[in-house]
Scaffold this active site. Structure first.
Site, short mmCIF file in Angstrom:
data_model
loop_
_atom_site.label_atom_id
_atom_site.label_comp_id
_atom_site.label_asym_id
_atom_site.label_seq_id
_atom_site.Cartn_x
_atom_site.Cartn_y
_atom_site.Cartn_z
CD GLU A 39 -21.92 28.28 33.28
OE1 GLU A 39 -21.49 27.47 32.43
OE2 GLU A 39 -22.93 28.98 33.10
CE LYS A 111 -23.73 31.68 30.54
NZ LYS A 111 -23.93 30.24 30.80
CB CYS A 144 -20.53 28.88 29.93
SG CYS A 144 -20.66 27.25 29.14
CB VAL A 171 -24.23 20.82 27.22
CG1 VAL A 171 -24.22 20.62 28.73
CG2 VAL A 171 -24.99 22.09 26.87
C1 ACM Z 1 -23.57 27.16 29.12
O1 ACM Z 1 -23.56 28.37 28.91
N1 ACM Z 1 -23.45 26.70 30.36
C2 ACM Z 1 -23.70 26.20 28.03
#
Ligand code: ACM
Length: 263
Positions: A39, A111, A144, A171
């Site tokens: 990402e 996203k 992500c 994370v």
């Molecule tokens: C994330 O979506 N970068 C944790």
């Protein structure tokens, strides 16, 4: 057979050119059908405000430096690269992914589920979950934190994806394990390309967890990177395995769904 894999690296904030140079080095001589990058691979992750990030973001049409460089790399590689990148549009910034082939951008994805302080930087994605075809193989993208919402992978699978390309900057410690279930419950291959390293801003430090992985349709790990360090890893898969949605003889992952009970 179809060769898929990931690139794990540590994108540097404010350093688009250095990130491109790193990818050129890592991809030197690599031949693959589908390669997934992390990402925000152009810009790095942690910015205080959209104005700070905007100079490093670019349009999703492939005209900017990062996606142009990926087009050249995809041509050399003989396949498609899926990468997360900071996208600049007239409305604002998106946390996006692009599928880039030797001819340019094949498909974009913005996203859907923004994580934590991403909500201060990006607009919520408006592209929806899409599937593109490369060499007869159907590939869907999610980014992500989309993993936390089972609807993301399920929607891609229902739309025919055999492989889920999943750029990430993880994370929390859960995703690499949770994706085993996402692959299994949808009978899809999944490629989670994560970054490693640490970024900070005043009062905030983030440690990214590496451990990029390729899972098969039963959730078996075909590849996994260490928690730190650059890594390019490839594996051959038979994407047709994702067309078998039968479980335990009498169950079918899609036909046994009961949407009326989910309302
Ligand atoms: C994330 O979506 N970068 C944790």
């Amino acid at each position: 057979m179809f060769t898929v894999g990931f690139v794990q690296f540590c994108p540097l904030r404010y350093q688009v050119e250095q990130n491109i140079a790193k990818l050129q080095t890592l991809l030197h001589g690599v031949q693959a059908d589908l390669l997934v990058l992390p990402e925000l691979a152009n810009s790095g992750y942690l910015y205080a405000a959209p104005e700070d990030l905007a100079p490093y973001a670019e349009k999703g049409d492939g005209s900017g430096p990062f996606l142009s460089a990926l087009r050249m790399l995809a041509a050399q590689m003989g396949g498609v690269i899926v990468a997360g990148f900071a996208e600049k549009s007239e409305k604002g910034l998106y946390n996006s992914a692009a599928a880039v082939g030797g001819e340019g951008v094949i498909q974009g994805y913005r996203k859907t589920h923004l994580f934590a302080s991403e909500k201060d930087l990006f607009l919520p994605g408006d592209s929806g979950f899409q599937v593109f075809t490369h060499e007869g193989v159907r590939v869907g993208m999610m980014v992500c934190f989309d993993w936390f919402f089972p609807e993301s992978a399920r929607t891609l699978a229902l739309r025919g994806a055999q492989v889920i390309a999943h750029p990430a900057n993880l994370v929390l410690p859960y995703c690499q394990q949770a994706m085993v279930t996402r692959s299994l419950e949808n009978a899809v291959f999944s490629v989670t390309a994560n970054r490693y390293g640490v970024e900070d801003l005043p009062g905030k430090t983030l440690c990214f967890t590496g451990g990029s992985q390729l899972l098969d349709t039963k959730g078996n790990r075909l590849l996994q990177a260490p928690t730190e360090g650059d890594c390019v890893a490839l594996h051959e898969i038979d994407p047709a395995a994702a067309d078998d949605k039968v479980v335990a003889g009498r169950n079918h992952l899609f036909r046994d769904r009961r949407p009326a009970m989910y309302e």
